[in-house]
Design an enzyme around this catalytic site. Structure first.
Site, PDB file in Angstrom:
ATOM      1  N   GLU A  22      -4.328  -9.676   3.383  1.00  0.00           N
ATOM      2  CA  GLU A  22      -4.874  -9.552   4.830  1.00  0.00           C
ATOM      3  C   GLU A  22      -6.193 -10.297   5.320  1.00  0.00           C
ATOM      4  O   GLU A  22      -6.782 -10.631   6.191  1.00  0.00           O
ATOM      5  CB  GLU A  22      -5.390  -7.994   4.997  1.00  0.00           C
ATOM      6  CG  GLU A  22      -4.345  -6.683   4.910  1.00  0.00           C
ATOM      7  CD  GLU A  22      -3.818  -6.318   3.867  1.00  0.00           C
ATOM      8  OE1 GLU A  22      -3.279  -5.200   3.474  1.00  0.00           O
ATOM      9  OE2 GLU A  22      -3.703  -7.204   2.918  1.00  0.00           O
ATOM     10  N   GLU A  34       0.844  -0.758   0.071  1.00  0.00           N
ATOM     11  CA  GLU A  34      -0.143  -0.532  -0.214  1.00  0.00           C
ATOM     12  C   GLU A  34       0.631   1.396   0.009  1.00  0.00           C
ATOM     13  O   GLU A  34       0.216   2.231  -0.963  1.00  0.00           O
ATOM     14  CB  GLU A  34      -1.183  -0.412   1.070  1.00  0.00           C
ATOM     15  CG  GLU A  34      -2.086  -0.905   1.417  1.00  0.00           C
ATOM     16  CD  GLU A  34      -3.054  -1.304   2.501  1.00  0.00           C
ATOM     17  OE1 GLU A  34      -4.355  -1.534   2.468  1.00  0.00           O
ATOM     18  OE2 GLU A  34      -2.089  -1.551   3.466  1.00  0.00           O
TER      19      GLU A  34
END
Length: 173
Positions: free
Chosen positions: A35, A15
Site C-alpha cells: 500500500e 489482510e
C-alpha cells in the site's frame, strides 16, 4: 477459519488471510503489503495483525518497504502455518479442519477464545482467563466423555453436531 492461499495475497488479500485462524499456502504463493507504494497504508488490519504474527520489526520492514515475499519466507517468519504443493492445498486445509472437528467443540471454542482474548491483555489477566475457561470446560459433557475414553483407552465419542455456541470455522478460499 482456515485460509488456503494460492497465488498472490497482496494488500487486502494478505489482510484477509491474516484475519484467519490458520493459513496454509501453496508453494507459489506471494505475500505483501504494498500500500505505501500507492501513497496509503494497509487499511484492512495489516498494521495490527502483521506485527502480532511476525513481530514488530519484520512487520515494519514489510509494510514500509512494500516488499513482496514468497511462501517459504512467509512460513519462516510465521505469516503462514504451512507451505504445500498447490495440488495439495485444499486437501491439506480440509485435513486440518477434520483434525480440529475431531476434538471436543467446547474445548476448541474456549481454547480459541483464550488465545485470542489473551493476546489483547497482560499475561496475568490472560492466565486468569485461561483458568476460567478451564473451569467451564471441566464441567462439560465433553470433559466427562474425554475422561471416560481415556480410562477405557479408547477414543472419546465427541462427534456431536456443532451448535451455534460452538466453533465451526469454514475454509476461506
Amino acid at each position: 477459519m482456515i485460509a488456503a492461499i494460492n497465488g498472490f495475497a497482496l494488500g487486502g488479500g494478505c489482510e484477509t488471510a491474516m484475519a484467519c485462524t490458520i493459513r496454509v499456502a501453496a508453494e507459489n504463493a506471494k505475500f505483501g503489503q504494498p500500500e505505501v507504494k500507492l501513497g496509503i497504508l494497509p487499511g484492512g488490519g495489516g498494521t495490527q495483525r502483521l506485527p502480532r504474527l511476525v513481530g514488530k520489526g519484520r512487520a515494519l520492514q514489510l509494510i514500509l518497504s512494500g516488499e513482496t515475499i514468497n511462501a517459504q519466507e512467509a512460513y519462516r517468519i510465521g505469516l503462514v502455518n504451512e507451505v504445500v504443493p498447490a495440488v495439495e492445498l485444499i486437501s491439506r486445509a480440509e485435513a486440518i479442519l477434520k483434525q480440529i472437528f475431531a476434538n471436543a467443540p467446547v474445548g476448541v471454542k474456549y481454547a480459541l477464545d483464550a488465545v485470542n482474548k489473551g493476546m489483547e491483555t497482560n499475561l496475568s489477566d490472560a492466565l486468569s482467563l485461561e483458568a476460567s475457561y478451564f473451569g467451564l470446560c471441566a464441567a462439560t459433557e465433553d470433559k466427562n466423555e474425554g475422561d471416560d475414553g481415556l480410562s477405557r483407552k479408547a477414543c472419546p465419542d465427541i462427534s456431536r453436531p456443532v451448535n451455534s455456541n460452538q466453533i465451526a470455522p469454514p475454509i476461506a478460499r
